[in-house]
Design an enzyme around this catalytic site. Structure first.
Site, mmCIF file in Angstrom:
data_model
loop_
_atom_site.group_PDB
_atom_site.id
_atom_site.type_symbol
_atom_site.label_atom_id
_atom_site.label_comp_id
_atom_site.label_asym_id
_atom_site.label_seq_id
_atom_site.Cartn_x
_atom_site.Cartn_y
_atom_site.Cartn_z
ATOM 1 C CG ASP A 7 1.284 8.580 1.409
ATOM 2 O OD1 ASP A 7 0.763 8.437 2.488
ATOM 3 O OD2 ASP A 7 0.849 7.706 0.583
ATOM 4 C CG ASP A 9 0.963 2.715 4.317
ATOM 5 O OD1 ASP A 9 2.106 2.142 4.582
ATOM 6 O OD2 ASP A 9 0.087 3.466 5.275
#
Length: 222
Positions: A7, A9
């Protein structure tokens, strides 16, 4: 060959590029500052609460791409990445990426944030493969709509399955690093789910299931 998924953010970055891009546009006067920042903040709260309406959010977040020229947007993006993103690229994230690259893994960033914002960020991390929400475009101009399935929640699983089918990969030896409970569908699908500086909801789930947790922001254990 091992498949390693990240991922973006609040995992590789000490912040959220989607939210920060909205703030940046408001600061630059590209959007109505007061209204846009208020809506941006509400969508961000909804995301953390697990109640984000992804269709409504993408209609909101992709609108500025439709309303301005590609050349202006690309100039703004370069400034944004330099000023807002490079300072929050975590050194420990770079080290983790380098370790997986040295091991010969196939690395992919998979993120709900749109590809216009995230493509140069993936490049700066040295990761060639990016699965992101794709803004639709016609003749080089963004339409404000989404092309295909947003890479959000179950959409991340679907988009990754499409990517694996196109690239001849599989799930056999897979790892996913994420901070968010919104990524549970993909965390539950991979061989090794790893919670990185997890949000409160994910921390509870990771603890109950005995998943590995780590921090890229200082300590060895999140």
């Amino acid at each position: 060959m091992a498949l390693t998924l990240f991922d973006l953010d609040n995992t590789l970055l000490a912040g959220d590029s989607d939210y920060l891009w909205g703030c940046f546009l408001a600061q630059q006067g590209i959007v109505d500052s007061a209204t846009y920042e208020r809506e941006n903040a509400q969508f961000y709260r909804d995301y953390h609460a697990g109640s984000l309406d992804i269709t409504a959010f993408l209609r909101f977040s992709l609108r500025p791409l439709r309303e301005h020229s590609r050349s202006l947007l690309e100039t703004l993006r370069q400034q944004f990445v330099t000023e807002q993103i490079e300072p929050i690229m975590l050194p420990a994230a770079r080290a983790l990426i380098a370790a997986h690259q040295a091991a010969g893994d196939t690395l992919v960033i998979i993120t709900a944030t749109n590809a216009f914002v995230t493509a140069p960020i993936a490049e700066r991390f040295g990761i060639a493969h990016l699965i992101a929400t794709e803004p639709a475009e016609i003749n080089g101009q963004y339409t404000g709509e989404v092309a295909g399935i947003p890479a959000f929640r179950d959409g991340k699983v679907t988009r990754l399955e499409q990517w694996l089918a196109a690239n001849g990969g599989d799930w056999h030896d897979s790892t996913f690093y994420s901070d968010s409970h919104n990524d549970l569908p993909l965390l539950e699908r991979v061989t090794r789910p790893i919670a990185v500086d997890p949000d409160p909801q994910l921390r509870v789930i990771a603890t109950a299931r005995g998943w590995q947790m780590l921090s890229l922001r200082g300590s060895n254990n999140a």
